[in-house]
Design a protein around this motif. Structure first.
Motif, PDB file in Angstrom:
ATOM      1  N   SER A   1      37.963  45.057  45.180  1.00  0.00           N
ATOM      2  CA  SER A   1      38.167  43.908  44.301  1.00  0.00           C
ATOM      3  C   SER A   1      37.580  44.180  42.919  1.00  0.00           C
ATOM      4  O   SER A   1      37.566  43.292  42.070  1.00  0.00           O
ATOM      5  CB  SER A   1      37.502  42.654  44.892  1.00  0.00           C
ATOM      6  OG  SER A   1      38.131  42.281  46.083  1.00  0.00           O
TER       7      SER A   1
ATOM      8  N   GLN B   1      37.174  45.164  39.170  1.00  0.00           N
ATOM      9  CA  GLN B   1      38.073  45.095  38.021  1.00  0.00           C
ATOM     10  C   GLN B   1      37.880  46.281  37.086  1.00  0.00           C
ATOM     11  O   GLN B   1      38.632  46.457  36.130  1.00  0.00           O
ATOM     12  CB  GLN B   1      37.832  43.789  37.251  1.00  0.00           C
ATOM     13  CG  GLN B   1      38.109  42.538  38.072  1.00  0.00           C
ATOM     14  CD  GLN B   1      39.550  42.475  38.538  1.00  0.00           C
ATOM     15  OE1 GLN B   1      40.472  42.648  37.752  1.00  0.00           O
ATOM     16  NE2 GLN B   1      39.757  42.246  39.830  1.00  0.00           N
TER      17      GLN B   1
ATOM     18  N   LYS C   1      44.538  52.299  40.774  1.00  0.00           N
ATOM     19  CA  LYS C   1      45.777  51.893  40.122  1.00  0.00           C
ATOM     20  C   LYS C   1      46.682  51.063  41.041  1.00  0.00           C
ATOM     21  O   LYS C   1      47.585  50.383  40.568  1.00  0.00           O
ATOM     22  CB  LYS C   1      46.541  53.110  39.595  1.00  0.00           C
ATOM     23  CG  LYS C   1      47.059  54.027  40.684  1.00  0.00           C
ATOM     24  CD  LYS C   1      47.807  55.220  40.099  1.00  0.00           C
ATOM     25  CE  LYS C   1      48.283  56.178  41.131  1.00  0.00           C
ATOM     26  NZ  LYS C   1      49.153  55.657  42.149  1.00  0.00           N
ATOM     27  N   ASP C   2      46.430  51.098  42.343  1.00  0.00           N
ATOM     28  CA  ASP C   2      47.242  50.352  43.311  1.00  0.00           C
ATOM     29  C   ASP C   2      46.574  49.075  43.803  1.00  0.00           C
ATOM     30  O   ASP C   2      47.003  48.492  44.794  1.00  0.00           O
ATOM     31  CB  ASP C   2      47.571  51.235  44.517  1.00  0.00           C
ATOM     32  CG  ASP C   2      48.489  52.377  44.173  1.00  0.00           C
ATOM     33  OD1 ASP C   2      49.203  52.292  43.148  1.00  0.00           O
ATOM     34  OD2 ASP C   2      48.499  53.371  44.921  1.00  0.00           O
ATOM     35  N   ARG C   3      45.528  48.620  43.111  1.00  0.00           N
ATOM     36  CA  ARG C   3      44.783  47.449  43.589  1.00  0.00           C
ATOM     37  C   ARG C   3      45.633  46.183  43.625  1.00  0.00           C
ATOM     38  O   ARG C   3      45.297  45.226  44.313  1.00  0.00           O
ATOM     39  CB  ARG C   3      43.509  47.252  42.771  1.00  0.00           C
ATOM     40  CG  ARG C   3      43.714  46.914  41.343  1.00  0.00           C
ATOM     41  CD  ARG C   3      42.387  46.967  40.563  1.00  0.00           C
ATOM     42  NE  ARG C   3      42.553  46.558  39.197  1.00  0.00           N
ATOM     43  CZ  ARG C   3      43.076  47.302  38.230  1.00  0.00           C
ATOM     44  NH1 ARG C   3      43.478  48.516  38.491  1.00  0.00           N
ATOM     45  NH2 ARG C   3      43.202  46.836  37.003  1.00  0.00           N
ATOM     46  N   HIS C   4      46.768  46.174  42.927  1.00  0.00           N
ATOM     47  CA  HIS C   4      47.679  45.029  42.984  1.00  0.00           C
ATOM     48  C   HIS C   4      48.209  44.793  44.415  1.00  0.00           C
ATOM     49  O   HIS C   4      48.596  43.686  44.753  1.00  0.00           O
ATOM     50  CB  HIS C   4      48.849  45.226  42.015  1.00  0.00           C
ATOM     51  CG  HIS C   4      49.729  46.386  42.386  1.00  0.00           C
ATOM     52  ND1 HIS C   4      49.405  47.695  42.053  1.00  0.00           N
ATOM     53  CD2 HIS C   4      50.883  46.441  43.083  1.00  0.00           C
ATOM     54  CE1 HIS C   4      50.345  48.501  42.534  1.00  0.00           C
ATOM     55  NE2 HIS C   4      51.245  47.768  43.158  1.00  0.00           N
ATOM     56  N   LYS C   5      48.181  45.821  45.255  1.00  0.00           N
ATOM     57  CA  LYS C   5      48.643  45.664  46.637  1.00  0.00           C
ATOM     58  C   LYS C   5      47.744  44.710  47.417  1.00  0.00           C
ATOM     59  O   LYS C   5      48.189  44.075  48.362  1.00  0.00           O
ATOM     60  CB  LYS C   5      48.727  47.018  47.329  1.00  0.00           C
ATOM     61  CG  LYS C   5      49.817  47.882  46.745  1.00  0.00           C
ATOM     62  CD  LYS C   5      49.867  49.233  47.392  1.00  0.00           C
ATOM     63  CE  LYS C   5      50.960  50.043  46.712  1.00  0.00           C
ATOM     64  NZ  LYS C   5      51.026  51.396  47.202  1.00  0.00           N
ATOM     65  N   LYS C   6      46.481  44.609  47.018  1.00  0.00           N
ATOM     66  CA  LYS C   6      45.560  43.658  47.645  1.00  0.00           C
ATOM     67  C   LYS C   6      46.061  42.239  47.428  1.00  0.00           C
ATOM     68  O   LYS C   6      46.020  41.404  48.337  1.00  0.00           O
ATOM     69  CB  LYS C   6      44.154  43.813  47.081  1.00  0.00           C
ATOM     70  CG  LYS C   6      43.171  42.792  47.615  1.00  0.00           C
ATOM     71  CD  LYS C   6      41.811  42.956  46.937  1.00  0.00           C
ATOM     72  CE  LYS C   6      40.834  41.925  47.420  1.00  0.00           C
ATOM     73  NZ  LYS C   6      40.880  40.673  46.710  1.00  0.00           N
ATOM     74  N   VAL C   7      46.571  41.955  46.240  1.00  0.00           N
ATOM     75  CA  VAL C   7      47.095  40.623  45.927  1.00  0.00           C
ATOM     76  C   VAL C   7      48.282  40.313  46.827  1.00  0.00           C
ATOM     77  O   VAL C   7      48.391  39.216  47.380  1.00  0.00           O
ATOM     78  CB  VAL C   7      47.475  40.519  44.430  1.00  0.00           C
ATOM     79  CG1 VAL C   7      48.152  39.207  44.127  1.00  0.00           C
ATOM     80  CG2 VAL C   7      46.249  40.717  43.556  1.00  0.00           C
ATOM     81  N   ARG C   8      49.164  41.288  47.010  1.00  0.00           N
ATOM     82  CA  ARG C   8      50.322  41.087  47.896  1.00  0.00           C
ATOM     83  C   ARG C   8      49.864  40.815  49.330  1.00  0.00           C
ATOM     84  O   ARG C   8      50.382  39.943  50.018  1.00  0.00           O
ATOM     85  CB  ARG C   8      51.234  42.311  47.855  1.00  0.00           C
ATOM     86  CG  ARG C   8      52.538  42.062  48.633  1.00  0.00           C
ATOM     87  CD  ARG C   8      53.330  43.308  48.804  1.00  0.00           C
ATOM     88  NE  ARG C   8      52.656  44.068  49.864  1.00  0.00           N
ATOM     89  CZ  ARG C   8      52.962  45.293  50.196  1.00  0.00           C
ATOM     90  NH1 ARG C   8      53.883  45.955  49.565  1.00  0.00           N
ATOM     91  NH2 ARG C   8      52.321  45.899  51.180  1.00  0.00           N
TER      92      ARG C   8
END
Length: 135
Positions: free
Chosen positions: A76, A78, A98-105
């Protein structure tokens, strides 16, 4: 488990030495995956990481099933520097920064993640959401 892990995490993870880890190959031998959601700036998470590292090291050294379990860190953080520093403390691979957006999904599909948690996926029993898991 390989196909499931690739759909969840993507094709590549990284380890503390910045080497890529192929998710397809990793998933082929596993029976259980722990997704460790955490943040380097959270003191209880840092403490939990220490306990989890101890468990993981013991398990990998002594269990006859040591090749059946892997943990993957999903941050998590930033800030990439904080992420890298925290990853240095871990013996397991991580979702690339760079793939931390997958956590949001993942949160959209399975619910909000607390400050830190360990979620388990088993080839035998599917998804088990455990929240803050004591060791």
């Amino acid at each position: 488990m390989s196909e499931f892990l690739v759909s969840l995490l993507g094709e590549r993870l990284v380890n503390s030495e910045k080497a890529e880890v192929d998710v397809q190959s990793l998933g082929a031998k596993l029976s259980l995956v722990g997704l460790f959601f955490g943040c380097s700036l959270n003191a209880p998470c840092k403490q939990f990481n220490g306990s989890l590292c101890e468990f993981y090291s013991r398990f990998k050294k002594t269990s006859e099933h040591k090749d059946k379990l892997e943990i993957v860190f999903i941050s998590s953080d930033q800030d990439q520097k904080h992420w890298q520093d925290f990853l240095q403390e871990m013996p397991w691979p991580a979702l690339p920064f760079k793939d931390r957006h997958k956590k949001v999904r993942w949160e959209e599909e399975h619910g909000q993640i607390s400050a830190y948690s360990l979620r388990r996926f088993s080839v035998f029993g599917g998804l088990e959401i455990t929240g803050k898991t004591p060791l």
